[in-house]
Design an enzyme around this catalytic site. Structure first.
Site, short mmCIF file in Angstrom:
data_model
loop_
_atom_site.label_atom_id
_atom_site.label_comp_id
_atom_site.label_asym_id
_atom_site.label_seq_id
_atom_site.Cartn_x
_atom_site.Cartn_y
_atom_site.Cartn_z
N ASP A 31 7.60 8.77 -43.17
CA ASP A 31 7.26 8.07 -41.94
C ASP A 31 5.77 7.76 -41.94
OD1 ASP A 31 6.74 7.23 -39.36
OD2 ASP A 31 7.93 8.80 -38.39
N GLU A 83 -19.45 17.36 -55.28
CA GLU A 83 -18.54 18.27 -55.96
C GLU A 83 -17.68 17.49 -56.94
OE1 GLU A 83 -15.10 19.74 -53.48
OE2 GLU A 83 -16.50 19.30 -51.86
N CYS A 120 -18.13 20.80 -49.65
CA CYS A 120 -18.53 19.71 -48.77
C CYS A 120 -19.81 19.98 -47.98
CB CYS A 120 -17.40 19.39 -47.79
SG CYS A 120 -15.85 18.97 -48.60
N HIS A 244 -17.43 18.28 -40.01
CA HIS A 244 -16.88 17.99 -41.34
C HIS A 244 -15.47 17.47 -41.15
CE1 HIS A 244 -15.34 18.34 -45.32
NE2 HIS A 244 -14.57 19.37 -45.04
N ASN A 328 -11.46 11.20 -47.05
CA ASN A 328 -12.40 12.30 -47.22
C ASN A 328 -13.48 11.95 -48.24
OD1 ASN A 328 -13.64 14.79 -47.30
ND2 ASN A 328 -11.90 15.91 -48.12
#
Length: 445
Positions: A31, A83, A120, A244, A328
């Site tokens: 969905d 990272e 992060c 974040h 992200n």
């Protein structure tokens, strides 16, 4: 004391776009609302075959320096937080400096360069390092360039695949800034955790449920630690709270936790008591399980109240507008959230000079940081100078077959040759390999 903070900021998003409800969901047989409403994402940005963390970071820094009329001699420090690094010795900052030296007169031989790693939160740690460097008087009148750049990619079929993203944020840290002044107060929450890690591997190993729990626990600790030095935080103290943002759905959880904490023992809790009761206190319960059940019940009721919804819509939701379209960015995500909030305010014609942001950064492994920022005169011009909307609109819309191909390009374990999907223009591009296996770059006019 002279103010120190972010003087300017620039964003560079990957040149490709993956439509989550339109392309990703149908291929997965799911969905579309699982992504748009559940994760809170519409699309992910992706790097083209000639893009990587160096090109995106250098492009963001180049645009910032050109717009501010800066030369290499104006910069005394270059820190890159990532990272997604591809070298265990040579820092990404040296590659970025090399790119910039190809388009500016002069060089960065005088500049201190480094690379920060703590998942992060490293972008915020680099911001802190630059702040401390200037505060210590070691900058000799120069500014610092902080770059957060990542390709947040997951293995195909991984549960985190839908949250992928790629882009860079460049920030100029200076005395008498024109965007935000950084507070001297910080709060931390840190513990040895294994919620998300890359042990000598490209794609992360993630314990999704545990990661959410650790994120919330470290954020709670950071808020409490911040209050121990700055005093109790009240919702009226700040205009926006950039968090974040691995995906907006996780921020919804963090925001609920934060609101419950900062309204405890306030008039807001008193006003809500008639509707949903008072917040559970640990001392009123015989065991932890019963207490946590009561907290969950209270939180379920709290999120349905008008007070919470109005606060969330005004303070949190504006921080998520860009993230919904790019996914992200790891080290850059909280800094994208800051831009989103200020961009929303600018478009609404709001005067925020003198108002406060409460910034919540997080990195798996795990550590959270809370600090305040004061919006300063000049912020409107800095935000108005961004071209984020144009970048998002210009992205190439990937088909599923395109996505499979370009994902393989950025898998370090695969050697594939895929034609570029977009034509680079006025940007740095990857240009092959050097004699020692190093990555090479050039600028395309």
């Amino acid at each position: 004391m002279t103010a120190v903070g972010i003087d300017a900021i620039e964003i560079w998003t990957g040149n490709l776009k993956l439509d989550l409800p339109g392309t990703f969901a149908p291929e997965k047989g799911e969905d579309p609302e699982k992504y748009t409403k559940g994760l809170g994402l519409n699309a992910s940005s992706f790097p083209d075959s000639y893009e990587d963390i160096v090109t995106m970071g250098a492009n963001a820094a180049h645009r910032l320096m050109e717009r501010k009329g800066l030369e290499p001699d104006d910069i005394g420090r270059i820190d890159v937080a990532t990272e997604s690094s591809f070298d265990n010795s040579k820092p990404v900052s040296t590659y970025v400096a090399g790119c910039l030296e190809g388009v500016f007169d002069g060089d960065f031989h005088h500049a201190n360069k480094g690379e920060r790693k703590f998942a992060c939160i490293a972008g915020t740690q680099s911001l802190d390092d630059a702040y401390n460097w200037i505060r210590a008087g070691r900058n000799r009148g120069r500014s610092a360039l902080v770059i957060a750049t990542d390709t947040a990619l997951y293995a195909r079929g991984d549960a985190g695949e839908a949250t992928q993203g790629a882009g860079a944020v460049a920030m100029l840290i200076s005395e008498d800034p024109s965007l935000v002044e950084l507070s001297t107060h910080q709060g931390y929450g840190s513990a040895d955790e294994t919620d998300f890690l890359k042990p000598n591997q490209q794609f992360p190993s993630v314990d999704g449920k545990r990661s959410v729990q650790v994120y919330l626990a470290r954020m709670r600790e950071a808020v409490e630690d911040y209050e121990s030095v700055a005093g109790d935080v009240h919702p009226d103290d700040f205009e926006f709270a950039p968090f974040h943002t691995p995906f907006p759905g996780m921020v919804r959880k963090a925001a609920m936790l934060a609101y419950r904490h900062v309204t405890r023992d306030t008039a807001i809790e008193d006003e809500l008591a008639d509707e949903i009761g008072r917040q559970p206190r640990r001392e009123a319960f015989d065991d932890e399980e019963t207490f946590h059940d009561a907290v969950r019940e209270y939180m379920d009721s709290l999120k349905e109240t008008d007070q919470y919804r109005e606060w969330y819509d005004a303070t949190i939701d504006p921080t998520l507008s860009i993230s919904r379209e790019v996914g992200n960015w790891y080290t850059g995500s909280v800094h994208v959230a800051r831009v989103s909030a200020l961009k929303t305010a600018l478009e609404a014609g709001r005067d925020l000079t003198g108002e406060t942001l409460l910034v919540g950064s997080y990195g798996s492994g795990a550590q959270a940081e809370i600090h305040a920022e004061t919006i300063v005169s000049g912020w409107e011009d800095e935000i108005a100078a961004l071209n984020v909307d144009e970048q998002l609109e210009a992205r190439y819309d990937l088909s599923w077959e395109d996505y499979e191909e370009v994902h393989d390009v950025h898998n370090h374990e695969m050697d594939v040759d895929v034609e570029e999907f977009t034509a680079p223009e006025s940007e740095f591009v990857f240009d092959g390999w050097g004699r020692m296996g190093e990555r090479k770059y050039r600028y395309v006019e």
